[in-house]
Design a protein around this motif. Sequence first.
Motif, short mmCIF file in Angstrom:
data_model
loop_
_atom_site.label_atom_id
_atom_site.label_comp_id
_atom_site.label_asym_id
_atom_site.label_seq_id
_atom_site.Cartn_x
_atom_site.Cartn_y
_atom_site.Cartn_z
N LYS A 109 0.86 -1.20 0.00
CA LYS A 109 0.00 0.00 0.00
C LYS A 109 0.89 1.24 0.00
N SER A 110 0.43 2.26 -0.70
CA SER A 110 1.17 3.53 -0.69
C SER A 110 0.20 4.68 -0.50
N GLY A 111 0.71 5.82 -0.04
CA GLY A 111 -0.13 6.98 0.19
C GLY A 111 -0.09 7.93 -0.99
N PHE A 112 -0.91 8.95 -0.91
CA PHE A 112 -1.00 9.97 -1.95
C PHE A 112 -0.16 11.15 -1.50
N THR A 113 1.13 11.12 -1.82
CA THR A 113 2.04 12.12 -1.27
C THR A 113 2.79 12.87 -2.36
N MET A 114 3.41 13.97 -1.94
CA MET A 114 4.21 14.82 -2.83
C MET A 114 5.69 14.60 -2.52
N PRO A 115 6.56 14.83 -3.51
CA PRO A 115 8.01 14.69 -3.28
C PRO A 115 8.62 15.91 -2.59
N LEU A 116 7.94 16.42 -1.55
CA LEU A 116 8.41 17.63 -0.88
C LEU A 116 9.71 17.42 -0.12
N LYS A 117 9.95 16.21 0.35
CA LYS A 117 11.20 15.94 1.07
C LYS A 117 12.40 16.34 0.22
N ASP A 118 12.39 15.92 -1.04
CA ASP A 118 13.51 16.24 -1.94
C ASP A 118 13.42 17.66 -2.47
N TRP A 119 12.21 18.13 -2.76
CA TRP A 119 12.06 19.49 -3.27
C TRP A 119 12.60 20.51 -2.27
N PHE A 120 12.33 20.27 -0.97
CA PHE A 120 12.79 21.23 0.05
C PHE A 120 14.32 21.27 0.15
N ARG A 121 14.96 20.17 -0.23
CA ARG A 121 16.43 20.12 -0.15
C ARG A 121 17.08 20.60 -1.45
N ASN A 122 16.27 20.70 -2.49
CA ASN A 122 16.84 21.04 -3.80
C ASN A 122 16.12 22.23 -4.43
N GLU A 123 15.14 21.94 -5.30
CA GLU A 123 14.48 23.01 -6.05
C GLU A 123 13.86 24.10 -5.17
N LEU A 124 13.32 23.71 -4.01
CA LEU A 124 12.63 24.68 -3.16
C LEU A 124 13.45 25.11 -1.94
N LYS A 125 14.71 24.82 -1.94
CA LYS A 125 15.52 25.14 -0.76
C LYS A 125 15.54 26.64 -0.49
N SER A 126 15.78 27.44 -1.52
CA SER A 126 15.83 28.90 -1.31
C SER A 126 14.45 29.43 -0.90
N TYR A 127 13.39 28.82 -1.44
CA TYR A 127 12.03 29.21 -1.08
C TYR A 127 11.80 28.98 0.42
N VAL A 128 12.22 27.82 0.90
CA VAL A 128 12.06 27.48 2.32
C VAL A 128 12.87 28.44 3.19
N MET A 129 14.12 28.64 2.83
CA MET A 129 15.00 29.48 3.65
C MET A 129 14.55 30.94 3.66
N ASP A 130 13.99 31.41 2.56
CA ASP A 130 13.51 32.80 2.49
C ASP A 130 12.25 32.98 3.34
N ASN A 131 11.35 32.01 3.23
CA ASN A 131 10.07 32.13 3.93
C ASN A 131 10.14 31.74 5.39
N LEU A 132 11.18 30.99 5.76
CA LEU A 132 11.35 30.59 7.16
C LEU A 132 12.66 31.13 7.71
N SER A 133 12.97 32.35 7.34
CA SER A 133 14.17 33.02 7.85
C SER A 133 13.96 33.36 9.32
N SER A 134 15.00 33.81 9.98
CA SER A 134 14.91 34.15 11.41
C SER A 134 13.82 35.18 11.67
N SER A 135 13.74 36.20 10.80
CA SER A 135 12.73 37.26 11.00
C SER A 135 11.31 36.73 10.76
N SER A 136 11.17 35.82 9.78
CA SER A 136 9.85 35.24 9.51
C SER A 136 9.38 34.36 10.67
N LEU A 137 10.31 33.61 11.24
CA LEU A 137 9.95 32.73 12.36
C LEU A 137 9.50 33.52 13.58
#
Length: 606
Positions: A534-562
Amino acid sequence: MCGIYGSTIKYSDDVVRSKLGIINFRGPDYCGIMQIDDVTLGHNRLAILDLDSRSNQPLSYFHLQIVFNGEIYNYKEIKEKLLKKGYRFSTKSDTEVICAAYLAYGKECLDHFNGMFAFVIYDSTRKRFFGARDRLGKKPLYYSHQGRLFEFASQSSQIKINREFSLDNQSVNDYLIWGYIPEPNSIWKEVKQLPAGSFFVYDLEKGALEIDKYWDVDYDRKNIFSGTYDDAKIKLKEILNDAVSIRMHADVPLGVFLSGGIDSSLVAAIAASKKDKVKTFSIKFQEKDFDESQYAIQVAEHLRTEHHTILCNYDEGIDLINNFSTYYDEPFADSSAIPTMLLSKHTRKQVTVALSGDGGDEAFAGYERYKWINLVNKSIFKLPLPIRKPIGKLVSMSPKYKHKLIGLGVGEKDIESLYIKMLGGLENSWIKDPEKGMPTPFMHIFENKSDKDFLERISDFDIKTYLNGDINTKVDRASMAFSLESRAPLMDYRVVEFSRSLPLSFKYNRGNQKMILKDVLYDYLPHRLFDRPKSGFTMPLKDWFRNELKSYVMDNLSSSSLQNIPGINIQRTQEIIKQHMDGKWNRYPQIWKLLVLSQWLKKHNF
């Protein structure tokens, strides 16, 4: 499927239209407003039954006015009974049937309805509202009550317009733990959700609100099926066939979401047995580890459906992520909402109604976590807590995050606490006060020490919490964002009640999950098509956050944003983000929760 609104507050026409306009996607076919006495009613219509304008809402039936979101699937059967009682109808819709049933049966009309619904009736003679929500919470209903000021709507954002509300910190904390805001609360202190399976009566002259429950899960096994397994299979197949049949009635094109798993394949198979060339839809990921579209294709080929595979385009996915809070007007962290929106968006190009397989896992013990928790319950949790605690501390010293989680779990006081924390996150050190969100409003399911097996009780718990708060919210907002009606035959209350009456061994037998449901499926499709994990209905966010979306994550979750996110330990939160980026620990669920909440807070100027 529509959007509803009503209020005793005197607003200008422009304000009322803006409250309806913000959810125009829920019902783009017609927008209606009615003012009667001191009441304003509004409705956005997605026309499914009786496409004629005579069925536009708000709709009047004698001294009743109604706004209604959803479908009453057995309305023709109810209508026949009401005709014999002398009631007359001027439309072919189910909306009039609700009003007539209310006149005929009072609040007991709810016992007659099989459907997904949120409706409010204004009784101009008695000067009161009567409103209700379906048994399993498929359709949302929010309200704000402050004495003689009463306002209700399909989404909380409608009520917020032109009013000053305050952020509910308890709801923020609940969201950080569960990933959604459990009923009866909302993100705003002044706005509540009507619980699933409940109705309300609001007296306009007294300003008094009464809420009561008309349906609930059978926690005490008062209704027990006494037949054989073969008898149960025949009965279940009969209920399922009718559940699918009544959901195929529509005056617009209809299709089926088909993932290739047990539940959606069963729904598609029954639908295909009743109609040639049923349209089926599945989603395809470019990442091979997440792509199971080939299984849907195999099922579709066997059933001879008209199948459509939708590619989860990266750029399209990012666009939905960037605008997530537009579609989900409260913080909501189930990342499978993104592919569900993509699936809905492209399905809507061909059909207006889509059947889904939602509800099978909860009702028939299908989640993988059931297998794991059952093993733990029958092994290590047989040991006393004083023995388990040191074992847990030892295991948690491992550098592997999975071992750390196991160590934390082993030290829980009892198996119920472990299960709840499995759902809410065992490692919540990044939340300031994680215990604040526990116990949940549904702890009585575990506290009630009936003769139900533990797996039965966690299944009940998931029906009342996860299915209601997560799955239903995800699918309602994702499908309605693109004016698509989603219907779930496995959430027919008769299916759920029957599953609750069956012995556990009919559903879960030596690790064979959803056994009786699968045996019904194998009457339509060969076993070999489902001989896989059985498998779930999931997104590849684990890898996206480390690669394609890394800058997006770091910008939106910067120290000031947190700094702007309430309820979190900022230093610990920064550590978990780093753990994920360094590849030491899969922290994508926590990061996604933070991204969604941060986006929502910015949108509302917090």
